[in-house]
Design a protein around this motif. Structure first.
Motif, PDB file in Angstrom:
ATOM      1  N   SER A 249       0.837  -1.212   0.000  1.00 12.67           N
ATOM      2  CA  SER A 249       0.000   0.000   0.000  1.00 12.67           C
ATOM      3  C   SER A 249       0.865   1.253   0.000  1.00 12.67           C
ATOM      4  O   SER A 249       0.482   2.263  -0.591  1.00 12.67           O
ATOM      5  N   GLN A 250       2.014   1.212   0.609  1.00 14.13           N
ATOM      6  CA  GLN A 250       2.883   2.397   0.560  1.00 14.13           C
ATOM      7  C   GLN A 250       3.848   2.319  -0.618  1.00 14.13           C
ATOM      8  O   GLN A 250       4.205   3.345  -1.186  1.00 14.13           O
ATOM      9  N   HIS A 253       2.835   4.091  -3.859  1.00 13.88           N
ATOM     10  CA  HIS A 253       2.838   5.554  -3.995  1.00 13.88           C
ATOM     11  C   HIS A 253       3.838   6.014  -5.051  1.00 13.88           C
ATOM     12  O   HIS A 253       3.574   6.962  -5.786  1.00 13.88           O
ATOM     13  N   GLU A 347      -2.788   0.433   7.550  1.00 18.77           N
ATOM     14  CA  GLU A 347      -2.320   1.823   7.466  1.00 18.77           C
ATOM     15  C   GLU A 347      -3.216   2.641   6.544  1.00 18.77           C
ATOM     16  O   GLU A 347      -3.388   3.852   6.743  1.00 18.77           O
ATOM     17  N   ASP A 351      -4.585   6.635   6.250  1.00 21.73           N
ATOM     18  CA  ASP A 351      -4.402   7.445   5.043  1.00 21.73           C
ATOM     19  C   ASP A 351      -5.685   8.169   4.664  1.00 21.73           C
ATOM     20  O   ASP A 351      -5.656   9.261   4.112  1.00 21.73           O
TER      21      ASP A 351
HETATM   22 ZN   LIG Z   1      -0.875   6.019   1.288  1.00 20.51          ZN
END
Ligand SMILES: [Zn+2]
Ligand SMILES: NC(=O)c1ccc[n+]([C@@H]2O[C@H](COP(=O)([O-])OP(=O)(O)OC[C@H]3O[C@@H](n4cnc5c(N)ncnc54)[C@H](O)[C@@H]3O)[C@@H](O)[C@H]2O)c1
Ligand SMILES: N[C@H](CO)Cc1c[nH]c[nH+]1
Length: 422
Positions: A249-250, A253, A347, A351
């Motif tokens: 998920s990160q 980015h 997380e 966000d």
């Molecule tokens: Zn994010």
């Protein structure tokens, strides 16, 4: 993800370095952009939009027709989601109000502190590779709660959800500009873009470097909030598929994002790697995520104490504790932007919508900076009132100190009044 077994502490700094370009290199690219905007104003914004964003900016301000059409072009489902996130973020940030507390430090000597919203603020909303309308809520809600009068928003995207969220938080002016040039426009002001008193918001390396360079010139900024990152500390109670999803998920980015997995369990690291490869292949942004994963590490540590030391040294923007004693471990974390506890706190919830702010310090800056909060949008003005009796009690202390600092005018400001009271 590369598994690093039991690295020596001397290897940690190199191992935990972020994959961002060196600041010196980015500054070389960004400094001329700042100068161009300062000298040429709107003309520079148009030229740079064409160069970096491939857009022909006839109108720098978001056209009123685009703004008016935004709400109607979104689904009811998305608008309801945005309103739910807005409500949760507002509820959490409302608790950050600090009521005025008058303190009598000595009899007749009263001091207090008033929070006042910064009049003119500038919000940067990333939109290069994804239109981050959630960031509008993260910056706009505290700005609205603080009572900021002028809220300027710059973004390279004209996504309707950005415009809808901007209207929800009471943004006063929106400009379709991105990158370092948008930050420069809000810092210096141009014919179209008003100069603001403080600049907020995350962004890529160019945006972050622009904020840092301007901070050196005295421009107020929130903090360095660059490429996203997450560290996960997991034990046998964690679910490999959940952990892999959080890491990705990160990673999605951008190529310059970094994720870190820490565990005392070698088999667990291997299981996460396996499911991560499968999940990665299914992502539309797999090429970006793959690059970020190439820069990421799974680190095998001896024990819990070593894991905590390593996590504190890394100072992650986001830290997920997928361990059975997560809350206890969280008390021993001294460097992190935001912490997520247990198996069911992805997380992504932070966000978007749980209520906490997602604008957080990256690149190790969590050692000294906090994420954005209501505090970021207010100044605290101290106020004091001293009665004649209070001055009689406090005056001699001030006289003695002023005398010792050789500042006679300071002393006299007290002595004159004390003599008038005799
Ligand atoms: Zn994010
Ligand atoms: N730390 C946080 O709180 C947080 C929150 C959200 C997002 N982020 C991060 O924000 C970033 C968003 O990045 P993005 O690129 O998608 O959008 P962005 O809006 O930050 O940057 C896009 C702009 O960069 C400029 N640009 C592109 N290439 C350039 C070049 N070679 N030289 C100079 N300028 C150039 C362009 O003008 C473009 O408009 C991601 O790294 C994400 O991880 C961080
Ligand atoms: N993870 C980002 C902060 O580093 C925030 C974000 C916005 N949208 C999705 N994620």
């Amino acid at each position: 993800m590369q598994i690093i077994p039991y690295p020596d502490r001397s290897e940690w700094p190199a191992l935990l370095a972020r994959p961002t370009q060196s600041m010196a290199n980015i500054e070389k690219a960004v400094a001329p952009i700042l100068e161009q905007v300062q000298k040429e104003g709107d003309a520079a914004l148009r030229a740079l939009a064409l160069k970096f964003d491939k857009i022909d900016l006839t109108e720098i301000a978001m056209p009123p027709a685009t703004l008016a059409a935004a709400e109607a072009s979104l689904t009811e489902e998305l608008k309801a989601a945005i309103r739910q996130a807005y409500a949760n973020i507002r509820k959490f940030h409302e608790t950050q109000y600090q009521p005025v507390q008058k303190i009598e430090t000595m009899s007749g000597v009263t001091c207090w502190r008033r929070s006042v919203g910064i009049e003119k603020v500038g919000l940067y909303i990333p939109g290069g590779s994804a239109p981050l309308f959630s960031t509008v809520l993260m910056l706009g809600v505290p700005a609205q709660l603080a009572g900021c009068k002028e809220i300027v928003l710059c973004t390279p995207s004209d996504h309707p959800a950005i415009l809808y969220a901007a209207q929800l938080v009471g943004v006063t002016k929106i400009f379709r500009i991105g990158g370092a040039q948008a930050i420069a426009a809000m810092a210096y002001g141009t014919e179209s873009v008003p100069k603001v008193y403080k600049i907020f918001g995350p962004g890529n390396q160019y945006v972050t470097a622009a904020k840092m360079l301007l901070a050196k010139e005295g421009v107020a900024i929130d903090m360095p909030a660059g490429p996203s990152e997450v560290a996960v500390y997991a034990d046998g109670s964690a679910v490999p598929a959940f952990v892999a999803a959080d890491l990705l998920s990160q990673a999605e980015h951008g190529a310059d994002s970094q994720v870190l997995l820490v565990s005392t369990d070698k088999k667990f690291l291997a299981s996460v790697n396996l499911t991560l490869s499968t999940q990665l292949e299914a992502l539309p942004r797999k090429e970006l995520a793959r690059k970020a994963i190439e820069n990421s590490k799974a680190i095998l540590v001896e024990d819990e104490a070593e894991a905590i030391d390593l996590l504190n040294e890394y100072a992650a923007e986001h830290l997920i504790l997928s361990v059975s004693n997560a809350e206890e471990i969280s008390e021993r974390i001294i460097n992190a932007g935001s912490i997520f506890l247990g198996n069911y706190t992805p997380e992504s919830c932070g966000d978007y919508a749980s209520g906490t702010n997602h604008t957080l310090p990256t690149n190790g800056h969590a050692r000294a900076y906090s994420g954005v909060s209501l505090d970021s949008f207010v100044k605290k003005i101290t106020v004091q009132h001293i009665t004649p009796e209070g001055l009689k009690a406090l005056g001699p202390t001030v006289e003695a100190m002023a005398e010792a600092e050789s500042l006679q005018a300071h002393k006299r400001a007290v002595s004159l009044r004390l003599s008038s009271l005799k």
